[in-house]
Design a protein around this motif. Structure first.
Motif, PDB file in Angstrom:
ATOM      1  N   TRP A 157       0.854  -1.187   0.000  1.00 28.04           N
ATOM      2  CA  TRP A 157       0.000   0.000   0.000  1.00 28.04           C
ATOM      3  C   TRP A 157       0.886   1.231   0.000  1.00 28.04           C
ATOM      4  N   PHE A 158       0.594   2.169  -0.909  1.00 23.16           N
ATOM      5  CA  PHE A 158       1.461   3.324  -1.103  1.00 23.16           C
ATOM      6  C   PHE A 158       0.634   4.577  -1.339  1.00 23.16           C
ATOM      7  N   ASP A 159       1.218   5.709  -1.014  1.00 26.62           N
ATOM      8  CA  ASP A 159       0.774   7.023  -1.478  1.00 26.62           C
ATOM      9  C   ASP A 159       1.951   7.586  -2.262  1.00 26.62           C
ATOM     10  N   PRO A 160       1.749   8.036  -3.510  1.00 31.99           N
ATOM     11  CA  PRO A 160       2.886   8.464  -4.328  1.00 31.99           C
ATOM     12  C   PRO A 160       3.642   9.654  -3.758  1.00 31.99           C
ATOM     13  N   LEU A 161       3.037  10.373  -2.819  1.00 33.29           N
ATOM     14  CA  LEU A 161       3.715  11.517  -2.214  1.00 33.29           C
ATOM     15  C   LEU A 161       4.886  11.093  -1.333  1.00 33.29           C
ATOM     16  N   CYS A 162       4.827   9.899  -0.745  1.00 34.10           N
ATOM     17  CA  CYS A 162       5.777   9.499   0.293  1.00 34.10           C
ATOM     18  C   CYS A 162       7.090   8.979  -0.297  1.00 34.10           C
ATOM     19  N   PRO A 163       8.220   9.627  -0.008  1.00 38.39           N
ATOM     20  CA  PRO A 163       9.496   9.153  -0.547  1.00 38.39           C
ATOM     21  C   PRO A 163       9.927   7.817   0.044  1.00 38.39           C
ATOM     22  N   TRP A 164       9.532   7.555   1.293  1.00 40.35           N
ATOM     23  CA  TRP A 164       9.917   6.290   1.933  1.00 40.35           C
ATOM     24  C   TRP A 164       9.154   5.127   1.314  1.00 40.35           C
ATOM     25  N   ALA A 165       7.888   5.323   0.991  1.00 47.64           N
ATOM     26  CA  ALA A 165       7.134   4.281   0.293  1.00 47.64           C
ATOM     27  C   ALA A 165       7.739   4.009  -1.084  1.00 47.64           C
ATOM     28  N   TRP A 166       8.191   5.061  -1.743  1.00 52.66           N
ATOM     29  CA  TRP A 166       8.839   4.893  -3.047  1.00 52.66           C
ATOM     30  C   TRP A 166      10.072   4.003  -2.921  1.00 52.66           C
ATOM     31  N   LEU A 167      10.911   4.274  -1.939  1.00 51.07           N
ATOM     32  CA  LEU A 167      12.110   3.461  -1.747  1.00 51.07           C
ATOM     33  C   LEU A 167      11.747   2.018  -1.412  1.00 51.07           C
ATOM     34  N   THR A 168      10.731   1.825  -0.588  1.00 49.06           N
ATOM     35  CA  THR A 168      10.299   0.464  -0.260  1.00 49.06           C
ATOM     36  C   THR A 168       9.796  -0.258  -1.500  1.00 49.06           C
ATOM     37  N   SER A 169       9.075   0.446  -2.350  1.00 51.02           N
ATOM     38  CA  SER A 169       8.573  -0.182  -3.580  1.00 51.02           C
ATOM     39  C   SER A 169       9.717  -0.591  -4.502  1.00 51.02           C
ATOM     40  N   ARG A 170      10.752   0.236  -4.586  1.00 48.93           N
ATOM     41  CA  ARG A 170      11.893  -0.101  -5.447  1.00 48.93           C
ATOM     42  C   ARG A 170      12.639  -1.300  -4.855  1.00 48.93           C
ATOM     43  N   TRP A 171      12.710  -1.357  -3.530  1.00 55.41           N
ATOM     44  CA  TRP A 171      13.325  -2.519  -2.872  1.00 55.41           C
ATOM     45  C   TRP A 171      12.537  -3.791  -3.181  1.00 55.41           C
ATOM     46  N   LEU A 172      11.205  -3.726  -3.085  1.00 54.50           N
ATOM     47  CA  LEU A 172      10.387  -4.911  -3.365  1.00 54.50           C
ATOM     48  C   LEU A 172      10.602  -5.413  -4.793  1.00 54.50           C
ATOM     49  N   LEU A 173      10.735  -4.505  -5.740  1.00 56.51           N
ATOM     50  CA  LEU A 173      10.979  -4.925  -7.112  1.00 56.51           C
ATOM     51  C   LEU A 173      12.345  -5.596  -7.259  1.00 56.51           C
ATOM     52  N   GLU A 174      13.299  -5.192  -6.422  1.00 60.03           N
ATOM     53  CA  GLU A 174      14.588  -5.890  -6.385  1.00 60.03           C
ATOM     54  C   GLU A 174      14.429  -7.276  -5.764  1.00 60.03           C
ATOM     55  N   VAL A 175      13.610  -7.374  -4.709  1.00 63.21           N
ATOM     56  CA  VAL A 175      13.379  -8.660  -4.057  1.00 63.21           C
ATOM     57  C   VAL A 175      12.789  -9.661  -5.050  1.00 63.21           C
ATOM     58  N   GLU A 176      11.922  -9.190  -5.939  1.00 67.06           N
ATOM     59  CA  GLU A 176      11.319 -10.069  -6.939  1.00 67.06           C
ATOM     60  C   GLU A 176      12.368 -10.821  -7.762  1.00 67.06           C
ATOM     61  N   LYS A 177      13.545 -10.218  -7.917  1.00 69.56           N
ATOM     62  CA  LYS A 177      14.589 -10.818  -8.746  1.00 69.56           C
ATOM     63  C   LYS A 177      15.306 -11.966  -8.042  1.00 69.56           C
TER      64      LYS A 177
ATOM     65  N   ARG B  98      18.127 -10.552   1.449  1.00 70.07           N
ATOM     66  CA  ARG B  98      18.425 -10.780   2.865  1.00 70.07           C
ATOM     67  C   ARG B  98      17.560  -9.903   3.760  1.00 70.07           C
ATOM     68  N   LEU B  99      17.348  -8.651   3.346  1.00 69.00           N
ATOM     69  CA  LEU B  99      16.466  -7.782   4.126  1.00 69.00           C
ATOM     70  C   LEU B  99      15.055  -8.354   4.142  1.00 69.00           C
ATOM     71  N   TRP B 100      14.594  -8.842   3.000  1.00 74.61           N
ATOM     72  CA  TRP B 100      13.271  -9.471   2.927  1.00 74.61           C
ATOM     73  C   TRP B 100      13.174 -10.644   3.909  1.00 74.61           C
ATOM     74  N   ASP B 101      14.176 -11.500   3.902  1.00 78.36           N
ATOM     75  CA  ASP B 101      14.174 -12.649   4.808  1.00 78.36           C
ATOM     76  C   ASP B 101      14.077 -12.193   6.265  1.00 78.36           C
ATOM     77  N   GLY B 102      14.859 -11.161   6.604  1.00 80.88           N
ATOM     78  CA  GLY B 102      14.871 -10.682   7.978  1.00 80.88           C
ATOM     79  C   GLY B 102      13.570 -10.025   8.384  1.00 80.88           C
ATOM     80  N   VAL B 103      13.005  -9.229   7.486  1.00 82.95           N
ATOM     81  CA  VAL B 103      11.740  -8.562   7.777  1.00 82.95           C
ATOM     82  C   VAL B 103      10.636  -9.592   8.004  1.00 82.95           C
ATOM     83  N   LEU B 104      10.582 -10.607   7.152  1.00 85.34           N
ATOM     84  CA  LEU B 104       9.567 -11.647   7.331  1.00 85.34           C
ATOM     85  C   LEU B 104       9.769 -12.397   8.643  1.00 85.34           C
ATOM     86  N   LEU B 105      11.023 -12.617   9.012  1.00 91.75           N
ATOM     87  CA  LEU B 105      11.305 -13.337  10.250  1.00 91.75           C
ATOM     88  C   LEU B 105      10.776 -12.585  11.467  1.00 91.75           C
ATOM     89  N   VAL B 106      11.110 -11.292  11.566  1.00 90.21           N
ATOM     90  CA  VAL B 106      10.678 -10.549  12.752  1.00 90.21           C
ATOM     91  C   VAL B 106       9.179 -10.252  12.703  1.00 90.21           C
TER      92      VAL B 106
END
Length: 207
Positions: free
Chosen positions: A14-34, A179-187
């Motif tokens: 879930w995102f609001d395009p105004l938020c720079p932190w959500a933007w960075l998280t979205s770009r990270w998720l697209l990296e996780v997909e790889k 690795r960040l994805w793995d850790g986030v899911l763990l906690v």
């Protein structure tokens, strides 16, 4: 685990395009997909809706929120008319302009993003319309109901686990993203776990 079964999990963001932190998280998720068996599904939420009844936010932030509802309405109209699959490309086109190129947070910028991804520029007219406010509010509420009222965007939900964040800059790439994805899911998947936080010491880095 999905890596063992061959299943690809859907990570709802879930995102609001105004938020720079959500933007960075979205770009990270697209990296996780790889590097992990997930796919990202984009969902709209609204910082304007989230903060409209709050009295303890700075006036400067309140001023920014006045113009934040329009782009979210445009995104919702695009989703309602052309399907959820258009949200990722449209969010990327808006986010690149807002956060990477630092273009004005105005409707002309959103209109240019619509043109870039091949959506009708007339969708910009919904920025000032409440026609799709019901599905917008539904989407916003669906995200908030997963994590409670004390957070904002981004929200992620995957395979029964939901959380706010992560708030990270710059967005990790490659195996570091995995690795960040793995850790986030763990906690986040630990029963009774609620919070892990430290003071931000840098502004968003868009590279």
């Amino acid at each position: 685990m999905s890596e063992q079964t061959g299943r690809v999990d859907t990570a709802d963001l879930w995102f609001d395009p105004l938020c720079p932190w959500a933007w960075l998280t979205s770009r990270w998720l697209l990296e996780v997909e790889k590097v992990r068996p997930i796919r990202t599904r984009f969902n709209v939420m609204s910082l304007s809706i989230l903060n409209r009844d709050k009295e303890d936010i700075p006036q400067s932030y309140r001023d920014r929120l006045r113009s934040a509802l329009g782009p979210v309405r445009v995104l919702t109209a695009a989703e309602q008319r052309f399907g959820n699959e258009v949200l990722g490309a449209l969010y990327t086109a808006i986010g690149e302009r807002y956060h990477v190129r630092d273009e004005p947070r105005e409707l002309a910028t959103v209109k240019a993003a619509l043109a870039e991804v091949g959506l009708p520029e007339e969708l910009i007219e919904f920025a000032g319309s409440d026609e799709y406010d019901e599905p917008l509010n539904r989407s916003h509420r669906a995200g908030m109901d997963l994590v409670g009222e004390e957070v904002g965007t981004p929200i992620i939900s995957v395979d029964g686990t939901a959380f706010f964040g992560p708030v990270v800059t710059p967005a990790p790439k490659g195996e570091a993203a995995g690795r960040l994805w793995d850790g986030v899911l763990l906690v986040a998947g630990t029963d009774g776990f609620f919070e892990l936080k430290r003071t931000r010491t840098r502004d968003p880095i868009f590279d």
